[in-house]
Design a protein around this motif. Structure first.
Motif, mmCIF file in Angstrom:
data_model
loop_
_atom_site.group_PDB
_atom_site.id
_atom_site.type_symbol
_atom_site.label_atom_id
_atom_site.label_comp_id
_atom_site.label_asym_id
_atom_site.label_seq_id
_atom_site.Cartn_x
_atom_site.Cartn_y
_atom_site.Cartn_z
ATOM 1 N N ALA A 241 0.867 -1.299 0.071
ATOM 2 C CA ALA A 241 -0.199 -0.027 -0.058
ATOM 3 C C ALA A 241 0.957 1.238 0.074
ATOM 4 O O ALA A 241 0.324 2.094 -0.758
ATOM 5 C CB ALA A 241 -1.050 -0.078 1.129
ATOM 6 N N HIS A 242 1.904 1.317 0.584
ATOM 7 C CA HIS A 242 3.054 2.370 0.660
ATOM 8 C C HIS A 242 3.500 2.473 -0.683
ATOM 9 O O HIS A 242 3.446 3.930 -1.227
ATOM 10 C CB HIS A 242 4.198 2.023 1.655
ATOM 11 C CG HIS A 242 5.287 3.029 1.691
ATOM 12 N ND1 HIS A 242 5.369 4.146 2.675
ATOM 13 C CD2 HIS A 242 6.271 3.241 0.685
ATOM 14 C CE1 HIS A 242 6.480 4.840 2.047
ATOM 15 N NE2 HIS A 242 6.924 4.258 1.020
ATOM 16 N N GLU A 243 3.807 1.536 -1.529
ATOM 17 C CA GLU A 243 4.272 1.716 -2.843
ATOM 18 C C GLU A 243 3.176 2.147 -3.730
ATOM 19 O O GLU A 243 3.555 3.003 -4.457
ATOM 20 C CB GLU A 243 4.811 0.209 -3.201
ATOM 21 C CG GLU A 243 6.129 -0.140 -2.568
ATOM 22 C CD GLU A 243 7.315 0.778 -2.478
ATOM 23 O OE1 GLU A 243 7.299 1.336 -3.531
ATOM 24 O OE2 GLU A 243 7.863 0.824 -1.315
ATOM 25 N N LEU A 244 2.006 1.629 -3.598
ATOM 26 C CA LEU A 244 0.880 2.164 -4.199
ATOM 27 C C LEU A 244 0.575 3.804 -4.008
ATOM 28 O O LEU A 244 0.086 4.301 -4.831
ATOM 29 C CB LEU A 244 -0.411 1.437 -3.923
ATOM 30 C CG LEU A 244 -0.480 0.118 -4.531
ATOM 31 C CD1 LEU A 244 -1.862 -0.592 -4.162
ATOM 32 C CD2 LEU A 244 -0.730 0.383 -6.218
ATOM 33 N N GLY A 245 0.890 4.147 -2.800
ATOM 34 C CA GLY A 245 0.768 5.466 -2.484
ATOM 35 C C GLY A 245 1.798 6.312 -3.495
ATOM 36 O O GLY A 245 1.228 7.222 -4.031
ATOM 37 N N HIS A 246 2.894 5.710 -3.648
ATOM 38 C CA HIS A 246 3.736 6.493 -4.890
ATOM 39 C C HIS A 246 3.211 6.621 -5.967
ATOM 40 O O HIS A 246 3.215 7.620 -6.551
ATOM 41 C CB HIS A 246 5.205 5.900 -4.639
ATOM 42 C CG HIS A 246 5.987 5.999 -3.518
ATOM 43 N ND1 HIS A 246 6.349 7.219 -2.928
ATOM 44 C CD2 HIS A 246 6.885 5.146 -2.680
ATOM 45 C CE1 HIS A 246 7.056 7.163 -1.840
ATOM 46 N NE2 HIS A 246 7.378 5.843 -1.593
ATOM 47 N N TYR A 247 2.440 5.572 -6.363
ATOM 48 C CA TYR A 247 1.942 5.483 -7.752
ATOM 49 C C TYR A 247 0.718 6.268 -7.870
ATOM 50 O O TYR A 247 0.882 7.058 -8.813
ATOM 51 C CB TYR A 247 1.550 3.918 -7.913
ATOM 52 C CG TYR A 247 0.825 3.992 -9.212
ATOM 53 C CD1 TYR A 247 1.457 3.706 -10.557
ATOM 54 C CD2 TYR A 247 -0.561 3.693 -9.066
ATOM 55 C CE1 TYR A 247 0.705 3.736 -11.670
ATOM 56 C CE2 TYR A 247 -1.010 3.738 -10.378
ATOM 57 C CZ TYR A 247 -0.676 3.599 -11.640
ATOM 58 O OH TYR A 247 -1.214 3.772 -12.844
ATOM 59 N N GLN A 314 7.483 13.006 0.097
ATOM 60 C CA GLN A 314 6.807 11.814 -0.697
ATOM 61 C C GLN A 314 6.602 10.628 0.440
ATOM 62 O O GLN A 314 5.568 9.811 0.177
ATOM 63 C CB GLN A 314 7.482 11.502 -1.723
ATOM 64 C CG GLN A 314 7.376 12.788 -3.043
ATOM 65 C CD GLN A 314 8.196 12.349 -4.382
ATOM 66 O OE1 GLN A 314 9.056 11.261 -4.182
ATOM 67 N NE2 GLN A 314 7.621 12.942 -5.462
ATOM 68 N N GLU A 315 7.558 10.164 1.036
ATOM 69 C CA GLU A 315 7.505 9.084 1.778
ATOM 70 C C GLU A 315 6.580 9.027 2.977
ATOM 71 O O GLU A 315 5.848 8.299 2.937
ATOM 72 C CB GLU A 315 8.880 8.592 2.308
ATOM 73 C CG GLU A 315 10.008 8.530 1.500
ATOM 74 C CD GLU A 315 9.751 7.228 0.569
ATOM 75 O OE1 GLU A 315 8.884 6.427 0.805
ATOM 76 O OE2 GLU A 315 10.195 7.189 -0.602
ATOM 77 N N ALA A 316 6.316 10.217 3.549
ATOM 78 C CA ALA A 316 5.608 10.461 4.578
ATOM 79 C C ALA A 316 4.081 10.460 4.132
ATOM 80 O O ALA A 316 3.203 9.827 4.529
ATOM 81 C CB ALA A 316 5.941 11.733 5.411
ATOM 82 N N GLY A 359 16.588 10.052 2.487
ATOM 83 C CA GLY A 359 15.443 10.312 1.660
ATOM 84 C C GLY A 359 14.022 9.725 2.189
ATOM 85 O O GLY A 359 13.182 9.993 1.862
ATOM 86 N N HIS A 360 14.172 9.168 3.430
ATOM 87 C CA HIS A 360 13.093 8.674 3.941
ATOM 88 C C HIS A 360 13.061 9.367 5.525
ATOM 89 O O HIS A 360 14.088 9.531 6.119
ATOM 90 C CB HIS A 360 12.938 7.115 4.361
ATOM 91 C CG HIS A 360 12.646 6.288 3.183
ATOM 92 N ND1 HIS A 360 13.662 6.187 2.164
ATOM 93 C CD2 HIS A 360 11.812 5.517 2.863
ATOM 94 C CE1 HIS A 360 13.086 5.465 1.361
ATOM 95 N NE2 HIS A 360 11.845 5.095 1.530
ATOM 96 N N PRO A 361 11.822 9.603 6.100
ATOM 97 C CA PRO A 361 11.685 9.875 7.429
ATOM 98 C C PRO A 361 12.406 9.098 8.256
ATOM 99 O O PRO A 361 12.161 7.694 8.027
ATOM 100 C CB PRO A 361 10.296 10.518 7.771
ATOM 101 C CG PRO A 361 9.535 10.286 6.616
ATOM 102 C CD PRO A 361 10.467 9.483 5.528
HETATM 103 ZN ZN LIG Z 1 8.543 4.819 -0.152
#
Ligand SMILES: [Zn+2]
Length: 379
Positions: A241-247, A314-316, A359-361
């Protein structure tokens, strides 16, 4: 099969090791991507080696082939200088912390493959840059434009060329879970991703990752086998779901645009620095090309916090997306802790280091965010 505990808790010993490991890895990466190349460029430029090498290449190959030859030599020099720390950091150091599953021959095999890819893709783009540099006043602008197309091209072919060349990829086999995943995709409104692949990382290392790669027809979700082996299905769903968020947020293309804007600016500044300090000629001589790379390394390093801040944002947002869709904050928190322990990531790095390099929190913030979400949405 042993039932995996639903809620993973940090291993204190891993937390202690993570502090040391992540700091030393950062020092090594700064060494190999900044200090060593800059030192090599400075020494070879000041001793006149680049000038003689450029002269030799142009004499041997003429104006086009000579440029390619020179860029090839320069790339090869960088590869040689970077090799010792690559071997130490990528093989011996990883084994010291029990993160690698590589044998030394297998590591070399991968190293040669990566080097080949680097030469096949980096030499042509380097040669185009060098060609524009020596022939056009506005080389920095043309180079940015070529760079944008090149970067899109790499993104497009990444899952179908780079990944299969470097890794074994298998189709995702678990049929009942696949149904759940497709269900998540549908719920999110994604109907055009058909490919879910499992990347066999376990032969190389213990590391865990998942990514959304490709563009257009090459779009795919890539899950590391280590992720499927070590995480519960619920945890894996939060990762997907996290990856889909990026998409859904179109993060790949947004990051490309951000990167393109940055590269126009950095190349423009590089041109100013070169014109003011290195040559009065209208057309820049070929032996200045490595200096251009060096200036870009410095400017890129200075611009890093901006790029990283954008990436963390973007990650958050992708984390928030996963929480809103899967509504399973405890699995998301558990995933975060397990990831940190497996990869020996620092869950609470120094604020300055996070600001400049991450690049990530950090995990502490991601967990806090999930807890906050749970507090707001329970009841
Ligand atoms: Zn990510």
């Amino acid at each position: 099969m042993a039932k995996r505990s639903a809620h993973y808790e940090y291993d204190p010993e891993k937390r202690r090791l993570a502090k040391i490991y992540s700091r030393q890895k950062l020092i090594m990466s700064i060494g190999n991507s900044i200090v060593i190349p800059l030192t090599a460029i400075a020494v070879l430029f000041l001793t006149g080696v680049f000038e003689r090498l450029a002269e030799y290449s142009l004499n041997a190959g003429g104006s086009i082939l000579g440029i390619i030859l020179f860029v090839f030599f320069v790339s090869a020099i960088f590869l040689i200088f970077e090799f010792p720390l690559k071997l130490y950091g990528g093989y011996f150091y990883e084994h010291k912390y029990k993160l690698s599953n590589h044998t030394l021959p297998a590591w070399f095999n991968d190293f040669f493959k990566e080097t080949l890819l680097e030469l096949v893709f980096a030499v042509p783009i380097g040669a185009i840059t060098a060609f524009l540099l020596v022939n056009f006043r506005y080389w920095w602008l043309y180079t940015s434009i070529v760079g944008i197309f090149f970067s899109l091209f790499i993104n497009f072919i990444y899952p179908v060329v780079f990944l299969p060349f470097l890794y074994k990829l298998k189709p995702y086999k678990d049929r009942s879970e696949l149904k759940n995943i497709i269900d998540i995709l549908k719920r999110v409104g994604v109907t055009n991703i058909k490919k879910i692949k499992v990347l066999i990382e376990s032969e190389k290392s213990k590391k865990v990752d998942a990514m959304f790669a490709g563009m257009g027809k090459t779009k795919s979700i890539i899950l590391y086998d280590n992720l499927l082996d070590k995480f519960t299905k619920k945890e894996v769903r939060t990762v997907i779901a996290h990856e889909l968020g990026h998409y859904v947020h179109k993060d790949i293309i947004k990051f490309e645009i951000f990167g393109a804007a940055q590269s126009v600016l950095l190349l423009y500044l590089t041109n100013l620095i070169i014109r003011n300090n290195f040559t009065a000629d209208e057309f820049i001589p070929l032996h200045i090309y490595p200096v251009v790379s060096g200036i870009l390394i410095v400017l890129g390093f200075l611009a890093m916090p901006l790029m990283m801040a954008y990436s963390r944002k973007q990650e958050a947002a992708a984390d928030k997306f996963a929480l809103d869709y899967i509504k399973d904050s405890s699995s998301q928190i558990s995933t975060e802790k397990k990831l940190c322990d497996i990869d020996l990531a620092d869950d609470k790095p120094n604020a300055f280091i996070e600001f400049w390099f991450h690049g990530h929190p950090c995990a502490e913030k991601r967990i806090k965010m999930a807890e906050q979400w749970a507090a707001e949405n329970n009841g």
